[in-house]
Design an enzyme around this catalytic site. Sequence first.
Site, PDB file in Angstrom:
ATOM      1  N   CYS A 125     -21.780  21.222  -1.291  1.00 35.91           N
ATOM      2  CA  CYS A 125     -20.501  21.895  -1.498  1.00 35.91           C
ATOM      3  C   CYS A 125     -19.584  21.619  -0.323  1.00 35.91           C
ATOM      4  O   CYS A 125     -19.941  21.896   0.824  1.00 35.91           O
ATOM      5  CB  CYS A 125     -20.721  23.395  -1.606  1.00 35.91           C
ATOM      6  SG  CYS A 125     -20.694  23.940  -3.302  1.00 35.91           S
ATOM      7  N   SER A 165     -41.541  15.817  10.410  1.00 35.91           N
ATOM      8  CA  SER A 165     -40.853  17.018  10.883  1.00 35.91           C
ATOM      9  C   SER A 165     -41.762  18.227  10.729  1.00 35.91           C
ATOM     10  O   SER A 165     -42.369  18.417   9.666  1.00 35.91           O
ATOM     11  CB  SER A 165     -39.565  17.221  10.084  1.00 35.91           C
ATOM     12  OG  SER A 165     -38.982  18.452  10.418  1.00 35.91           O
ATOM     13  N   ASN A 202     -36.739  13.802  -1.017  1.00 41.16           N
ATOM     14  CA  ASN A 202     -36.697  15.253  -0.852  1.00 41.16           C
ATOM     15  C   ASN A 202     -36.158  15.989  -2.079  1.00 41.16           C
ATOM     16  O   ASN A 202     -36.489  17.138  -2.306  1.00 41.16           O
ATOM     17  CB  ASN A 202     -35.877  15.628   0.383  1.00 41.16           C
ATOM     18  CG  ASN A 202     -34.600  14.840   0.507  1.00 41.16           C
ATOM     19  OD1 ASN A 202     -34.634  13.609   0.551  1.00 41.16           O
ATOM     20  ND2 ASN A 202     -33.475  15.526   0.549  1.00 41.16           N
ATOM     21  N   THR A 254     -37.952  17.729  29.114  1.00 49.66           N
ATOM     22  CA  THR A 254     -39.180  18.522  29.265  1.00 49.66           C
ATOM     23  C   THR A 254     -39.808  18.794  27.896  1.00 49.66           C
ATOM     24  O   THR A 254     -39.122  19.223  26.967  1.00 49.66           O
ATOM     25  CB  THR A 254     -38.860  19.844  29.991  1.00 49.66           C
ATOM     26  OG1 THR A 254     -38.300  19.510  31.259  1.00 49.66           O
ATOM     27  CG2 THR A 254     -40.115  20.683  30.196  1.00 49.66           C
ATOM     28  N   GLN A 295     -41.088  14.399   4.058  1.00 47.03           N
ATOM     29  CA  GLN A 295     -41.530  15.209   2.909  1.00 47.03           C
ATOM     30  C   GLN A 295     -42.983  14.967   2.537  1.00 47.03           C
ATOM     31  O   GLN A 295     -43.518  15.686   1.680  1.00 47.03           O
ATOM     32  CB  GLN A 295     -40.625  14.931   1.685  1.00 47.03           C
ATOM     33  CG  GLN A 295     -39.219  15.468   1.834  1.00 47.03           C
ATOM     34  CD  GLN A 295     -39.141  16.998   1.877  1.00 47.03           C
ATOM     35  OE1 GLN A 295     -40.088  17.711   1.532  1.00 47.03           O
ATOM     36  NE2 GLN A 295     -38.006  17.519   2.308  1.00 47.03           N
ATOM     37  N   HIS A 341     -41.151  21.522  10.536  1.00 50.90           N
ATOM     38  CA  HIS A 341     -40.833  22.689   9.689  1.00 50.90           C
ATOM     39  C   HIS A 341     -41.038  22.447   8.201  1.00 50.90           C
ATOM     40  O   HIS A 341     -40.914  23.370   7.401  1.00 50.90           O
ATOM     41  CB  HIS A 341     -39.415  23.214   9.980  1.00 50.90           C
ATOM     42  CG  HIS A 341     -38.287  22.405   9.448  1.00 50.90           C
ATOM     43  ND1 HIS A 341     -37.587  22.777   8.328  1.00 50.90           N
ATOM     44  CD2 HIS A 341     -37.728  21.257   9.874  1.00 50.90           C
ATOM     45  CE1 HIS A 341     -36.615  21.894   8.101  1.00 50.90           C
ATOM     46  NE2 HIS A 341     -36.684  20.960   9.029  1.00 50.90           N
ATOM     47  N   GLY A 385     -36.942  15.856  12.521  1.00 49.19           N
ATOM     48  CA  GLY A 385     -37.039  14.653  11.696  1.00 49.19           C
ATOM     49  C   GLY A 385     -35.791  13.800  11.800  1.00 49.19           C
ATOM     50  O   GLY A 385     -35.853  12.560  11.837  1.00 49.19           O
ATOM     51  N   THR A 386     -34.642  14.447  11.854  1.00 48.11           N
ATOM     52  CA  THR A 386     -33.373  13.719  11.958  1.00 48.11           C
ATOM     53  C   THR A 386     -33.359  12.874  13.225  1.00 48.11           C
ATOM     54  O   THR A 386     -32.950  11.703  13.207  1.00 48.11           O
ATOM     55  CB  THR A 386     -32.198  14.726  11.986  1.00 48.11           C
ATOM     56  OG1 THR A 386     -32.237  15.493  10.780  1.00 48.11           O
ATOM     57  CG2 THR A 386     -30.861  14.027  12.120  1.00 48.11           C
TER      58      THR A 386
HETATM   59  N1  PLP Z   1     -35.723  13.361   6.080  1.00 53.39           N
HETATM   60  C1  PLP Z   1     -36.002  14.017   4.935  1.00 53.39           C
HETATM   61  C2  PLP Z   1     -36.525  13.262   3.759  1.00 53.39           C
HETATM   62  C3  PLP Z   1     -35.782  15.389   4.841  1.00 53.39           C
HETATM   63  O1  PLP Z   1     -36.042  16.041   3.701  1.00 53.39           O
HETATM   64  C4  PLP Z   1     -35.265  16.066   5.979  1.00 53.39           C
HETATM   65  C5  PLP Z   1     -34.968  17.515   5.916  1.00 53.39           C
HETATM   66  O2  PLP Z   1     -34.531  18.027   4.894  1.00 53.39           O
HETATM   67  C6  PLP Z   1     -35.029  15.340   7.145  1.00 53.39           C
HETATM   68  C7  PLP Z   1     -35.259  13.982   7.156  1.00 53.39           C
HETATM   69  C8  PLP Z   1     -34.507  15.993   8.384  1.00 53.39           C
HETATM   70  O3  PLP Z   1     -35.536  16.681   9.060  1.00 53.39           O
HETATM   71  P1  PLP Z   1     -35.146  17.815  10.144  1.00 53.39           P
HETATM   72  O4  PLP Z   1     -34.678  18.994   9.359  1.00 53.39           O
HETATM   73  O5  PLP Z   1     -36.409  18.073  10.893  1.00 53.39           O
HETATM   74  O6  PLP Z   1     -34.086  17.233  11.003  1.00 53.39           O
END
Ligand code: PLP
Length: 397
Positions: A326, A200, A152, A238, A180, A202, A72-73
Amino acid sequence: MSKRFYFDHNATTPVRPEVVEAMLPWYTERFGNASSIHSYGREAHDALEESRAKIAALIGAEPDEVVFTGCGTESDNIALAGVLTSAGKDKNGLVTTSIEHSAVLNTGRVLAERGYPAAFVGVDSRGVVDLDALRGAVGPGTALVSVMHANNETGVIQPIREAARLAHENGALFHTDAVQTGGKVPINVREMGIDLLSLSAHKLNAPKGFGVLYVRKGVEIVPLTYGGHHEFSIRPGTENVAGAVGFAAALELAVRDMDTETRTLSALRDRLEAAILERVPDVMVNGGDADRLPGTSNISFPGVDGEALLLSLDREGIALSTGSACTIGEVEPSHVLLAMGVSPRTATSSLRFSMGWGTTEEGVDHILAVLPPIVERLRSISGGIAGVCPGTMAESS
Ligand code: PLP
């Protein structure tokens, strides 16, 4: 090991057995490179394209608008940097919100340092983006508006249709981080006016390390990385065939089960919140008055250090998280709660309970049995133990 209960589904989720089963052959006997011309390559290519078509249909897109990424990032980075760097000099601004995930916030900050103007719009006390402020921030110089679909930390769902309309009225593109909401809330990119959307794997019961970026046909993207012609040259490398197969299987299951899961999780969340409000004095539900994801609850326990509460619950087999970060022995309050007007002290007393596939009544019952006495005990410790990070407990206890 004694029984454990997982209440951190917004952090990551277990992979569903059906998803593992769908993926396995693509690691073992069907391991081909999707670019190879021989039969191994052709079957991998077909699986990749079938997965792309499935995912596209589930979000209302065309297959050639679905780009596979590493997470997702990465999807957020490609969307923001890709659009801004392809924009002209007079129209290269970003407007986003102050409650975004760091994947958007930090990308916006870095782009601002590189000369692409960025504005971060606030939210109201419920955690909903301030549309008037957004209207004020978007102008002729705005190339991209990015508003997350649901937060999130609080689960608060954002008015993205209105935000998309506002962007388009000003000739800007609209991106949403739907990491999310994928599989939890209906998504139709066409109907919702979305130009770019991040997902994303996961977070929806598929493995870590796989993401999707929807890019509407006609949207110009400058890639962040260069290589072959994979993924429309937007994300060369790939392809992760098993990842694509797993993502498609997980999204299909999530969309199929969405109504039942929504009902189950909303009921569990409402019961958890009502019982905590009844049994623990002086608590507040952050974002409780807004439209929220069914399984997310963010609760402040003033007078208690959130990290200490988290660790005490962990000892009782309950896994959840705080929104606080933290850093070297100091607790930084959640930027999301601060943006909602929650005081820094109250923000660091907050916990996020996030439920998902596999969450049971038994888990909620266990929280309700162990949480009230722990809060009472921690509150009775004079002055509390605010500011304690995991790993630094010994120094302060
Ligand atoms: N965007 C949101 C709102 C998220 O909650 C997260 C992960 O916590 C991400 C992006 C990042 O996704 P990834 O962990 O697949 O990089």
